[in-house]
Motif scaffolding. Sequence first.
Motif, PDB file in Angstrom:
ATOM      1  N   PHE A  10      10.440   1.552  39.823  1.00 31.53           N
ATOM      2  CA  PHE A  10      10.871   1.402  41.157  1.00 31.53           C
ATOM      3  C   PHE A  10      12.198   2.061  41.606  1.00 31.53           C
ATOM      4  CE2 PHE A  10       8.114  -1.984  40.320  1.00 31.53           C
ATOM      5  CZ  PHE A  10       7.021  -1.840  41.222  1.00 31.53           C
ATOM      6  N   ILE A  11      12.046   2.847  42.904  1.00 35.49           N
ATOM      7  CA  ILE A  11      13.180   3.179  43.140  1.00 35.49           C
ATOM      8  C   ILE A  11      13.666   2.793  44.629  1.00 35.49           C
ATOM      9  CG2 ILE A  11      14.490   5.560  44.088  1.00 35.49           C
ATOM     10  CD1 ILE A  11      13.071   6.763  41.475  1.00 35.49           C
ATOM     11  N   ASN A  12      15.096   2.418  45.183  1.00 37.96           N
ATOM     12  CA  ASN A  12      15.261   1.885  46.282  1.00 37.96           C
ATOM     13  C   ASN A  12      15.265   3.071  47.447  1.00 37.96           C
ATOM     14  OD1 ASN A  12      15.547  -0.278  44.664  1.00 37.96           O
ATOM     15  ND2 ASN A  12      17.750  -0.399  44.973  1.00 37.96           N
ATOM     16  N   ARG A  13      14.547   3.019  48.389  1.00 42.33           N
ATOM     17  CA  ARG A  13      14.681   4.001  49.376  1.00 42.33           C
ATOM     18  C   ARG A  13      14.402   5.462  48.761  1.00 42.33           C
ATOM     19  NH1 ARG A  13      19.115   4.884  52.061  1.00 42.33           N
ATOM     20  NH2 ARG A  13      18.401   5.212  54.101  1.00 42.33           N
ATOM     21  N   ILE A  14      13.069   5.420  48.120  1.00 38.21           N
ATOM     22  CA  ILE A  14      12.863   6.714  47.297  1.00 38.21           C
ATOM     23  C   ILE A  14      12.833   7.988  47.979  1.00 38.21           C
ATOM     24  CG2 ILE A  14      10.229   6.230  47.530  1.00 38.21           C
ATOM     25  CD1 ILE A  14      10.150   6.948  44.379  1.00 38.21           C
ATOM     26  N   THR A  15      12.502   7.995  49.147  1.00 38.80           N
ATOM     27  CA  THR A  15      12.497   9.266  50.149  1.00 38.80           C
ATOM     28  C   THR A  15      13.893   9.707  50.564  1.00 38.80           C
ATOM     29  OG1 THR A  15      11.813   8.064  52.170  1.00 38.80           O
ATOM     30  CG2 THR A  15      10.276   8.914  50.954  1.00 38.80           C
ATOM     31  N   SER A  16      14.914   9.150  50.393  1.00 40.61           N
ATOM     32  CA  SER A  16      16.446   9.366  50.804  1.00 40.61           C
ATOM     33  C   SER A  16      16.819  10.410  50.114  1.00 40.61           C
ATOM     34  CB  SER A  16      17.132   8.246  50.681  1.00 40.61           C
ATOM     35  OG  SER A  16      17.270   7.762  49.427  1.00 40.61           O
ATOM     36  N   SER A  17      17.799  11.277  50.227  1.00 44.89           N
ATOM     37  CA  SER A  17      18.189  12.316  49.208  1.00 44.89           C
ATOM     38  C   SER A  17      18.673  11.431  47.923  1.00 44.89           C
ATOM     39  CB  SER A  17      19.367  12.998  49.853  1.00 44.89           C
ATOM     40  OG  SER A  17      20.554  12.370  50.356  1.00 44.89           O
ATOM     41  N   LEU A  18      19.250  10.302  47.858  1.00 46.24           N
ATOM     42  CA  LEU A  18      19.745   9.647  46.807  1.00 46.24           C
ATOM     43  C   LEU A  18      18.509   9.336  46.088  1.00 46.24           C
ATOM     44  CD1 LEU A  18      22.699   7.403  48.065  1.00 46.24           C
ATOM     45  CD2 LEU A  18      23.031   9.456  47.188  1.00 46.24           C
ATOM     46  N   GLY A  19      17.588   8.716  46.680  1.00 47.45           N
ATOM     47  CA  GLY A  19      16.393   8.114  45.972  1.00 47.45           C
ATOM     48  C   GLY A  19      15.624   9.578  45.228  1.00 47.45           C
ATOM     49  N   GLN A  20      15.859  10.515  46.099  1.00 45.21           N
ATOM     50  CA  GLN A  20      15.126  11.719  45.267  1.00 45.21           C
ATOM     51  C   GLN A  20      15.822  12.427  44.235  1.00 45.21           C
ATOM     52  OE1 GLN A  20      12.089  13.760  46.350  1.00 45.21           O
ATOM     53  NE2 GLN A  20      11.897  11.550  46.773  1.00 45.21           N
ATOM     54  N   THR A  21      17.089  12.076  44.100  1.00 43.58           N
ATOM     55  CA  THR A  21      18.206  12.284  43.004  1.00 43.58           C
ATOM     56  C   THR A  21      17.415  11.575  41.623  1.00 43.58           C
ATOM     57  OG1 THR A  21      20.128  13.031  44.103  1.00 43.58           O
ATOM     58  CG2 THR A  21      20.278  12.871  42.087  1.00 43.58           C
ATOM     59  N   LEU A  22      17.334  10.393  41.934  1.00 44.43           N
ATOM     60  CA  LEU A  22      16.615   9.564  40.666  1.00 44.43           C
ATOM     61  C   LEU A  22      15.426   9.935  40.197  1.00 44.43           C
ATOM     62  CD1 LEU A  22      18.127   6.207  42.057  1.00 44.43           C
ATOM     63  CD2 LEU A  22      18.771   7.163  39.733  1.00 44.43           C
ATOM     64  N   LYS A  23      14.447  10.087  41.495  1.00 47.20           N
ATOM     65  CA  LYS A  23      13.026  10.570  41.156  1.00 47.20           C
ATOM     66  C   LYS A  23      12.949  11.731  40.258  1.00 47.20           C
ATOM     67  CE  LYS A  23       8.710  11.042  43.420  1.00 47.20           C
ATOM     68  NZ  LYS A  23       8.401  12.394  43.002  1.00 47.20           N
ATOM     69  N   ALA A  24      13.989  12.878  40.500  1.00 44.23           N
ATOM     70  CA  ALA A  24      13.904  14.022  40.019  1.00 44.23           C
ATOM     71  C   ALA A  24      14.294  13.932  38.411  1.00 44.23           C
ATOM     72  CB  ALA A  24      15.131  14.969  40.648  1.00 44.23           C
ATOM     73  N   TYR A  25      14.860  12.894  38.067  1.00 37.51           N
ATOM     74  CA  TYR A  25      14.826  12.614  36.663  1.00 37.51           C
ATOM     75  C   TYR A  25      13.516  12.148  36.064  1.00 37.51           C
ATOM     76  CZ  TYR A  25      15.573  10.190  32.251  1.00 37.51           C
ATOM     77  OH  TYR A  25      15.472   9.880  30.821  1.00 37.51           O
ATOM     78  N   TYR A  26      12.817  11.376  36.603  1.00 35.49           N
ATOM     79  CA  TYR A  26      11.879  10.829  35.982  1.00 35.49           C
ATOM     80  C   TYR A  26      10.594  11.788  36.223  1.00 35.49           C
ATOM     81  CZ  TYR A  26      13.450   5.997  36.070  1.00 35.49           C
ATOM     82  OH  TYR A  26      14.158   4.752  36.149  1.00 35.49           O
ATOM     83  N   ASP A  27      10.647  12.400  37.255  1.00 36.20           N
ATOM     84  CA  ASP A  27       9.723  13.656  37.293  1.00 36.20           C
ATOM     85  C   ASP A  27       9.712  14.775  36.445  1.00 36.20           C
ATOM     86  OD1 ASP A  27       8.524  12.477  39.375  1.00 36.20           O
ATOM     87  OD2 ASP A  27       9.349  13.655  41.147  1.00 36.20           O
ATOM     88  N   ALA A  28      11.061  14.959  36.004  1.00 30.20           N
ATOM     89  CA  ALA A  28      11.486  16.110  35.029  1.00 30.20           C
ATOM     90  C   ALA A  28      10.947  15.520  33.551  1.00 30.20           C
ATOM     91  CB  ALA A  28      12.544  16.555  35.235  1.00 30.20           C
ATOM     92  N   ASN A  29      11.084  14.409  33.222  1.00 33.29           N
ATOM     93  CA  ASN A  29      10.927  13.992  31.918  1.00 33.29           C
ATOM     94  C   ASN A  29       9.816  13.237  31.648  1.00 33.29           C
ATOM     95  OD1 ASN A  29      14.045  14.564  30.474  1.00 33.29           O
ATOM     96  ND2 ASN A  29      14.263  13.877  32.645  1.00 33.29           N
ATOM     97  N   PHE A  30       9.170  12.527  32.568  1.00 30.46           N
ATOM     98  CA  PHE A  30       8.052  11.801  32.402  1.00 30.46           C
ATOM     99  C   PHE A  30       6.963  12.151  33.512  1.00 30.46           C
ATOM    100  CE2 PHE A  30      11.707   9.215  31.052  1.00 30.46           C
ATOM    101  CZ  PHE A  30      11.661   9.309  29.783  1.00 30.46           C
ATOM    102  N   PRO A  31       6.484  13.270  33.461  1.00 26.03           N
ATOM    103  CA  PRO A  31       5.386  13.761  34.471  1.00 26.03           C
ATOM    104  C   PRO A  31       4.365  12.708  34.487  1.00 26.03           C
ATOM    105  CG  PRO A  31       5.985  15.712  33.226  1.00 26.03           C
ATOM    106  CD  PRO A  31       6.691  14.438  32.298  1.00 26.03           C
ATOM    107  N   GLY A  32       3.798  12.497  35.672  1.00 26.22           N
ATOM    108  CA  GLY A  32       2.884  11.463  35.905  1.00 26.22           C
ATOM    109  C   GLY A  32       3.247  10.070  35.915  1.00 26.22           C
ATOM    110  N   LEU A  33       4.487   9.672  35.626  1.00 21.81           N
ATOM    111  CA  LEU A  33       4.860   8.333  35.765  1.00 21.81           C
ATOM    112  C   LEU A  33       5.014   8.025  37.418  1.00 21.81           C
ATOM    113  CD1 LEU A  33       6.220   6.343  33.736  1.00 21.81           C
ATOM    114  CD2 LEU A  33       8.429   6.814  34.599  1.00 21.81           C
ATOM    115  N   ASN A  34       5.464   8.860  38.090  1.00 28.98           N
ATOM    116  CA  ASN A  34       5.459   8.639  39.523  1.00 28.98           C
ATOM    117  C   ASN A  34       5.839   7.304  40.145  1.00 28.98           C
ATOM    118  OD1 ASN A  34       4.052  11.050  39.805  1.00 28.98           O
ATOM    119  ND2 ASN A  34       1.865  10.166  39.613  1.00 28.98           N
ATOM    120  N   PRO A  35       7.202   7.096  40.111  1.00 29.51           N
ATOM    121  CA  PRO A  35       7.847   6.235  40.373  1.00 29.51           C
ATOM    122  C   PRO A  35       7.571   5.663  41.875  1.00 29.51           C
ATOM    123  CG  PRO A  35       9.376   7.482  39.264  1.00 29.51           C
ATOM    124  CD  PRO A  35       8.146   8.042  39.538  1.00 29.51           C
TER     125      PRO A  35
END
Length: 510
Positions: free
Chosen positions: A218-243
């Motif tokens: 889970f990512i807090n405020r996932i659609t914010s620019s800060l949240g998207q920075t965290l999501k970028a890590y998961y998306d790049a390293n664990f495709p399909g995890l979809n936080p």
Amino acid sequence: MRPYAPQRALLALALAATALAAAPAAGLAAPGNASQPAPAAAAALAAPDISLTNVKAHLQQFQNIANSNGGNRRSNTAGYTASVNYVYNKLVAAGFSVVKQNCTSGCTSGAGPNVIADWPGGDANTVYMFGAHLDGVAAGPGINDNASGSSTLLEIALTLAATNPSMLNHVRFAWWTDEEQGLNGSEFYANSLPSTERTKIKGYFNFDMVASTNGGYFINRITSSLGQTLKAYYDANFPGLNPEENVEGAGRSDDASFNAVGIQTSGVAAGASANKTSAQVTKWGGTTGDYDPCYHASCDTYPSNINDTILNRAGDAAAYALWTLATGTPATTVWQDTFETATGWTTNPSGTDTATTGAWERGDPADTNSSGIKQLGTTVSGSNDLVTGRLAGTAAGDYDLDGGVSSIRSPAITLPSSGTINLSANWYLAHGSNSSSADYLRISIVHSGGTTTLFTQAGAATNRNGGWALGTWNISAYAGQSVRILVTAADASTASLVEAGVDDVKITVS
């Protein structure tokens, strides 16, 4: 994470709505829109791996501390004092500037201090904070809640010190007291900040319960620019995890204290007492039971109540955010405007604006307030900014943006012919609950091929108070061209209260 309280239900819903409001309006998707991460102004250094072994060693120490102090680490106990000393001593030895901040109002009687640690270097006017609550509940050692977040944060800080990268921006770490009794330590800190210091903090990342045994991502405020920075890590390293958005935790941890004073936030969590859905089981594994069956219970112990995989990924995601936003070699400034003097911006450059009041202007803005601050009277630097009607009037809506669209365009700017070119700007959009997605703040670039939208912040039917945020957009595609920056705001909802501001616009190359 503090327990759910009915009186916080509306706050939780508001925070979730704020996160969703950061998404661009339909049909406005463009390079660098609000749903994408904001890159640093220079190429960031690669983030190191955060040692899971070391994080687990810190967890063992917190378990030992609880064992030696009545079985818990509640904020007003010897167990908490020992936890503070453990973190403090590690940070001091690593070279941090560390303060034990006593909570002198609003905290439980006898509560221990916050621990605030600054790493030297970086732009002191651009601060990124990373925090976790250090206290636990009386029922047990508080290992997942929240020695997991505290240990992860400590190891990231020690890794930063050990690697000693070039710092582009300033980094501050915090371990909060008395979270379990009402977010009291972080609230004291945030409310004690002078307005100038609040403005310097461009983002706060929170880490609370990051190793739940049946946890999720889970990512807090996932659609914010800060949240998207965290999501970028998961998306790049664990495709399909979809936080997913941290709906369960909205308003229940220390990021809420920073949201309340207008500071942008995000963070990582693995879930508390809510049940994992069957869809989440399919993509993340586990069962449909509680994310943490030992939430606020005596069985929240080490090592039995820790999920190593989720813990490891949380630490690396946090490090990715820090290194992305705060490290690197400072870029060269090509052009900037702090709006302290007139530099040739043109209002209504196309002659098509429809706003009847609150047109863009450069000036010293007055505060306005309606169910919270709307127009900000404090700029990012100096006295002036670009603002939609700088005066306050008798009522908050006297000089706000009304009746349609207002635009303002920069003078021509010649971009370098090569390199990574970024445009950055501080911005805010504030509106009442009578707003809608038809209202917006938009930043575009005018180039030889037309006009391209870089960013859109849409309104929503919820109250949104003013608070400066920093956006950065890559404009390398227009290298060598003469370009202009176009800022547009719209009040297209019936009788809605809308205010917007822009300050400290800069173009850099690296």
